[in-house]
Design an enzyme around this catalytic site. Structure first.
Site, PDB file in Angstrom:
ATOM      1  N   HIS A  54       0.769  -1.222   0.012  1.00  0.00           N
ATOM      2  CA  HIS A  54       0.108   0.038   0.123  1.00  0.00           C
ATOM      3  C   HIS A  54       0.913   1.308  -0.034  1.00  0.00           C
ATOM      4  CE1 HIS A  54      -3.452  -2.919   2.020  1.00  0.00           C
ATOM      5  NE2 HIS A  54      -3.251  -2.717   0.315  1.00  0.00           N
ATOM      6  N   SER A  99      -6.989  -8.107   9.708  1.00  0.00           N
ATOM      7  CA  SER A  99      -8.359  -8.594   9.781  1.00  0.00           C
ATOM      8  C   SER A  99      -8.597  -9.520   8.460  1.00  0.00           C
ATOM      9  CB  SER A  99      -9.358  -7.549   9.917  1.00  0.00           C
ATOM     10  OG  SER A  99      -9.257  -6.474   8.686  1.00  0.00           O
TER      11      SER A  99
END
Length: 231
Positions: free
Chosen positions: A107, A175
């Site tokens: 990212h 997550s």
């Protein structure tokens, strides 16, 4: 000399949280009291580049105040026993500062800026701020070297290739809700051991080769390090 096994590690915000870096999104959907649309999309950049720059300037200043934690250092220690590639969703440089050698940033990187017209024009800026009026060699405004929502993830292809080569996959502090990163778990061979370390068990499809360690990153990695390096 025997070949070291390939160990691929996917890290998320949880590992950096132990160093004091805020996780990406709070339960209310805000990031440091800003909506994601404001500070993490191309539309937010077009609407208010000054706000976006200041937001990441603050994240960069925060990064200068924190240090790698035991989890980061343990991943470096794994290199004594394994051929380690870290694929991180985090934009901080804590893996680098802990000494890890092979890191793929999915990212982007907080310590870099890039041209807003040419993604190939990237500049190392460390923890310095980016100001309105700071321009690339083509005269275009510099922007954070961050992959925003709605943008392509250019490093996903090499991350996919590395994951497919894994003899062991460790997932820590994520997550498993952000794609395409979450899809990397599907790239490993069916007999490759998968270890998932997080105090909150991610919602993933269960497999026979999957082990959950419901601990924070530093604790879970120490348990796994002892297990995998036991003579």
């Amino acid at each position: 000399m025997a070949r070291k096994k390939k160990l691929v590690v996917l890290t998320g915000a949880g590992i950096s949280a132990e160093s004091g870096i805020s996780t990406f999104r709070d339960s209310n959907g805000l990031w440091e009291n800003h909506s994601i649309d404001e500070v993490a999309t191309p539309q937010g950049w077009q609407k208010n580049p000054g706000l976006v720059l200041e937001f990441y300037n603050q994240r960069r200043a925060q990064l200068a105040e924190v240090v790698p934690n035991e989890g980061h250092h343990l991943l470096k220690d794994f290199e004594k026993y394994f051929d380690v590639t870290i694929i991180t969703q985090n934009v901080d440089n804590l893996h680098e500062r802990a000494g890890s050698n092979d890191i793929i940033h999915l990212h982007g990187e907080l310590t870099k800026a890039r041209s807003s017209v040419s993604a190939s024009m990237v500049y190392d800026i460390g923890t310095k701020p980016i100001r309105l009026g700071d321009k690339c060699k083509k005269g275009s405004q510099l922007r954070p070297h961050i992959v925003w929502f709605g943008e392509s993830v250019p490093m996903i292809e090499i991350a996919t290739e590395m994951t497919a080569m894994a003899d062991i996959l460790i997932i820590v502090g994520t997550s498993m809700q952000v794609y395409p990163a979450a899809g990397l778990i599907d790239c490993v061979g069916k007999n490759v051991p998968i270890y998932i370390i997080d105090p909150n068990k991610p919602n993933v499809s269960l497999r026979p080769n999957m082990t959950f360690i419901e601990e924070i990153g530093s604790v879970g990695l120490k348990q796994l390090f002892d297990k995998l390096t036991k003579k």
